[in-house]
Design a protein around this motif. Structure first.
Motif: not given
Length: 193
Positions: A38, A79, A82, A171, A174
């Protein structure tokens, strides 16, 4: 560092982010780390953001605002990466190698701290775009501290969960950065309309 122009500072941040993306991506695949994967996607996104900021510096305020709105969507990519990696992690529930996770997180922390300090004085100079570059670096510092912590907890527990929890937190950060950039860019666009 204080003598760098905005363009030079953002260009340097872009190159550093792109270089560490490669490092983190390779390590993430090698040790099976969701949080590093990620974060590597985030490094790639940061490099793209910074290169876009450099390109957009000479544009009109309206065009920069439109680019900022586009950029907010681009900030969602880590995101999505991830969540995709999370689904794969449940099919191979092995914890990542803790020492490599921690050391790679420390390297990422060093790069992101440098970039955050490099960009902090410029965060309001180019509107939503330069603010996006700064917010990305700042959020990444927090994420890297989480990765280092995940490495320590993984070493103690041999659990997949610290890595997963930190990956999901990255995530979420983000998503929040995307919202902040969208809001700022939309306000800039309205002011110019």
């Amino acid at each position: 560092m204080t003598s760098l122009s905005l363009k030079q500072a953002v260009s340097l941040a872009a190159v550093l982010n792109l270089a560490y993306f490669g490092v983190e991506f390779v390590v993430a695949l090698h040790i099976g780390s969701l949080s590093l994967l990620a974060d590597s996607a985030d490094f790639f996104e940061d490099a793209a953001v910074n290169f876009l900021v450099v390109a957009a510096l000479g544009w009109s305020a309206r065009r920069r605002a439109q680019t900022g709105m586009f950029l907010s969507g681009f900030l969602l990519l880590p995101a999505v990466a991830t969540l995709w990696s999370l689904a794969r992690k449940f099919f191979a529930p092995l914890p990542p190698e803790a020492v490599q996770l921690t050391l790679t997180g420390l390297g990422a922390l060093a790069i992101n701290l440098f970039c955050a300090f490099l960009l902090v004085r410029f965060r309001h100079h180019g509107g939503s775009l330069t603010n996006a570059a700064f917010l990305s670096a700042r959020n990444d510092v927090v994420a890297n501290i989480g990765i280092i912590g995940a490495g320590a907890v993984t070493a103690l527990t041999r659990s997949i969960w610290p890595d997963i929890i930190v990956g999901l937190a990255i995530a979420a950060m983000n998503l929040d950065a995307a919202r902040a950039v969208w809001t700022a860019a939309r306000e800039e666009h309205r002011a110019e309309a």
